[in-house]
Design a protein around this motif. Sequence first.
Motif, PDB file in Angstrom:
ATOM      1  N   ARG A 158       6.306  28.782 131.410  1.00  0.00           N
ATOM      2  CA  ARG A 158       6.405  28.650 132.870  1.00  0.00           C
ATOM      3  C   ARG A 158       5.116  28.089 133.474  1.00  0.00           C
ATOM      4  O   ARG A 158       5.128  27.566 134.590  1.00  0.00           O
ATOM      5  N   ASP A 159       3.998  28.174 132.732  1.00  0.00           N
ATOM      6  CA  ASP A 159       2.722  27.695 133.259  1.00  0.00           C
ATOM      7  C   ASP A 159       2.729  26.188 133.491  1.00  0.00           C
ATOM      8  O   ASP A 159       2.041  25.688 134.385  1.00  0.00           O
ATOM      9  N   HIS A 160       3.462  25.466 132.658  1.00  0.00           N
ATOM     10  CA  HIS A 160       3.503  24.003 132.772  1.00  0.00           C
ATOM     11  C   HIS A 160       4.830  23.524 132.204  1.00  0.00           C
ATOM     12  O   HIS A 160       5.149  23.787 131.049  1.00  0.00           O
ATOM     13  N   TYR A 161       5.598  22.828 133.017  1.00  0.00           N
ATOM     14  CA  TYR A 161       6.842  22.261 132.504  1.00  0.00           C
ATOM     15  C   TYR A 161       7.119  20.932 133.180  1.00  0.00           C
ATOM     16  O   TYR A 161       6.577  20.624 134.246  1.00  0.00           O
ATOM     17  N   VAL A 162       7.935  20.118 132.512  1.00  0.00           N
ATOM     18  CA  VAL A 162       8.276  18.795 133.024  1.00  0.00           C
ATOM     19  C   VAL A 162       9.789  18.645 133.056  1.00  0.00           C
ATOM     20  O   VAL A 162      10.517  19.315 132.310  1.00  0.00           O
ATOM     21  N   GLU A 163      10.254  17.739 133.922  1.00  0.00           N
ATOM     22  CA  GLU A 163      11.671  17.409 134.007  1.00  0.00           C
ATOM     23  C   GLU A 163      11.793  15.900 134.148  1.00  0.00           C
ATOM     24  O   GLU A 163      11.060  15.288 134.927  1.00  0.00           O
ATOM     25  N   GLN A 164      12.719  15.306 133.400  1.00  0.00           N
ATOM     26  CA  GLN A 164      13.010  13.882 133.575  1.00  0.00           C
ATOM     27  C   GLN A 164      14.501  13.658 133.336  1.00  0.00           C
ATOM     28  O   GLN A 164      14.930  13.339 132.231  1.00  0.00           O
ATOM     29  N   PRO A 165      15.315  13.800 134.392  1.00  0.00           N
ATOM     30  CA  PRO A 165      16.760  13.652 134.232  1.00  0.00           C
ATOM     31  C   PRO A 165      17.211  12.212 134.047  1.00  0.00           C
ATOM     32  O   PRO A 165      18.332  11.966 133.604  1.00  0.00           O
ATOM     33  N   ALA A 166      16.373  11.248 134.408  1.00  0.00           N
ATOM     34  CA  ALA A 166      16.680   9.826 134.237  1.00  0.00           C
ATOM     35  C   ALA A 166      15.349   9.085 134.114  1.00  0.00           C
ATOM     36  O   ALA A 166      14.283   9.614 134.450  1.00  0.00           O
ATOM     37  N   THR A 167      15.410   7.841 133.643  1.00  0.00           N
ATOM     38  CA  THR A 167      14.171   7.100 133.384  1.00  0.00           C
ATOM     39  C   THR A 167      13.354   6.875 134.644  1.00  0.00           C
ATOM     40  O   THR A 167      12.131   6.676 134.566  1.00  0.00           O
ATOM     41  N   TRP A 168      13.980   6.922 135.816  1.00  0.00           N
ATOM     42  CA  TRP A 168      13.292   6.563 137.058  1.00  0.00           C
ATOM     43  C   TRP A 168      12.920   7.766 137.920  1.00  0.00           C
ATOM     44  O   TRP A 168      12.388   7.611 139.024  1.00  0.00           O
ATOM     45  N   VAL A 169      13.160   8.978 137.420  1.00  0.00           N
ATOM     46  CA  VAL A 169      12.882  10.214 138.163  1.00  0.00           C
ATOM     47  C   VAL A 169      12.235  11.225 137.227  1.00  0.00           C
ATOM     48  O   VAL A 169      12.659  11.372 136.075  1.00  0.00           O
ATOM     49  N   ALA A 170      11.213  11.923 137.730  1.00  0.00           N
ATOM     50  CA  ALA A 170      10.555  12.946 136.908  1.00  0.00           C
ATOM     51  C   ALA A 170       9.809  13.923 137.805  1.00  0.00           C
ATOM     52  O   ALA A 170       9.513  13.631 138.965  1.00  0.00           O
ATOM     53  N   ALA A 171       9.499  15.084 137.243  1.00  0.00           N
ATOM     54  CA  ALA A 171       8.700  16.095 137.949  1.00  0.00           C
ATOM     55  C   ALA A 171       7.837  16.827 136.946  1.00  0.00           C
ATOM     56  O   ALA A 171       8.227  17.025 135.789  1.00  0.00           O
ATOM     57  N   VAL A 172       6.648  17.225 137.414  1.00  0.00           N
ATOM     58  CA  VAL A 172       5.737  18.040 136.614  1.00  0.00           C
ATOM     59  C   VAL A 172       5.286  19.211 137.477  1.00  0.00           C
ATOM     60  O   VAL A 172       4.928  19.036 138.643  1.00  0.00           O
ATOM     61  N   CYS A 173       5.327  20.406 136.907  1.00  0.00           N
ATOM     62  CA  CYS A 173       4.935  21.633 137.611  1.00  0.00           C
ATOM     63  C   CYS A 173       3.900  22.348 136.760  1.00  0.00           C
ATOM     64  O   CYS A 173       4.142  22.614 135.575  1.00  0.00           O
ATOM     65  N   ASP A 174       2.754  22.678 137.367  1.00  0.00           N
ATOM     66  CA  ASP A 174       1.616  23.173 136.593  1.00  0.00           C
ATOM     67  C   ASP A 174       0.941  24.354 137.295  1.00  0.00           C
ATOM     68  O   ASP A 174       0.865  24.398 138.527  1.00  0.00           O
TER      69      ASP A 174
END
Length: 375
Positions: free
Chosen positions: A108-124
Amino acid sequence: MTETSPPAPAPTPGARLTCPSCGAEVTDAERFCEACGAPLSPTTEAVAPGGAGAESPVELSGRVGATAVGAAPAPPAPAAGPPCTSCGGVVDADGYCTTCGTKAPSPRDHYVEQPATWVAAVCDRGIRHHKNEDATAVAADPEPGSRAVLVVCDGVSTSTDSDVAALAGARTARDVLVAARASGLGVAASRAAALAQSLGVASAQANEAVIANTAPESDNAASCTFAAAVLEGDLVVFGTVGDSRVYWLPDAGAGDPLQLSVDDSMAQVRIEMGVDRVEAENGPQAHAITKWLGRDSTDVVPRTGSIALGVPGWLMVCSDGLWNYCSSAADLQALVATTQAETGADPLPLARALVVWANAQGGRDNISVALARHA
C-alpha cells in the motif's frame, strides 16, 4: 437514513485469521495483508480443511462481494516475499525481518495503475508519513484519447483509518463514473451536464464508502478529499471536494495551462479575500480543508466544471503531495515538459518521475499523480 449490515462477530480468541484474497495468516488488527496487499475489511476466520462452507466475503477491487463455496481446501502457504530491504534477511509472515526486526514495506506504500497505454497513476507514501493515506483509481478504454476516468482521494492524516476509507472511496467513485456513459447525447453541453450530475453521484457514493469503512465507535471519523475527471474525446468534466486538484497542461507552446479545480481550503478563502497565492498557500492553516468526505461532513457536493480540449497535452489529477511543490499551472506545465523530455510520452514513467521529483523536494506528504494523454 442509510441501512447498514450489523458488524461481523468478533473472532474466537486464539482463532487463526486469514486474508480473504490469498489465504495468508493475518491478525485482527491488520488493515492490509502483508503477503498480497489486499485490504483486510473484514478479516475472516479460517475455515478448517474439509469443513463445510457457507458464503464468505471476498475482496474484489475494493468491493466486498459474496461467493458460494463448498468444502474449503487448506489455505495456500504464502509466497516467499522479497528479502529485508535493510539487511537482506528473511521477512517472516508477520512482515518483520527475522534478523534485524525491520518491518517490510507494505504494498500500500507505493502502487501503480495503468489500465491503458495512454492512462496511468502512481500513489506513494512519500518520505515523512508512516503510511500512505492517498488513493488513486483510474480506468480507460483501450483506444488512446477515447474515454478515461481519473480519481484521487487524499485521506486526512489526523483521522483514523483514512488509508482504508480513501481507497474505498476512490474505487467506488471510479466504478460509478465508468458506468456513467452519456450515450445518445451528441451535444457537448448535454454530455457535460450529464457527466457533472454523475460526478455528484460519484462523490455521494464515495462518501458512503468512506463511512462504511469507518468504525462505528470511532470518535475521529475517517475522512478524505475527492477529485475526479472524465475525459471523453475533446471533453473534460471534473469535480472536487477538498484540495486535491485537476489540471489541464497543454504541450509546451500549444496553449495556456489551467488549474481547472478550485480548492475547498483556508488558503483558497484567503486567496478570494485578495491574499497573494504564494502567501496564502504557505500561511497558517493553508491546508485546512473546508469540505471533505466522511461521516462528519455536512457537504459532499463537488464543485464541477468542464472544458473542451483543442490541443495535445496532459489531463492531471493529483494530491497536494505534488502541488505543494509546484502549485501554479504554468510551473507544473514546465515541470511536466522537462520531465517528459527525459521519460518520453508514456504516462506511467512520467507519473513515476513526478513522484520521485516530489520526494526529492522533501516528500512531506503522500503523493498521488494520475495522468491521461490527449493527443
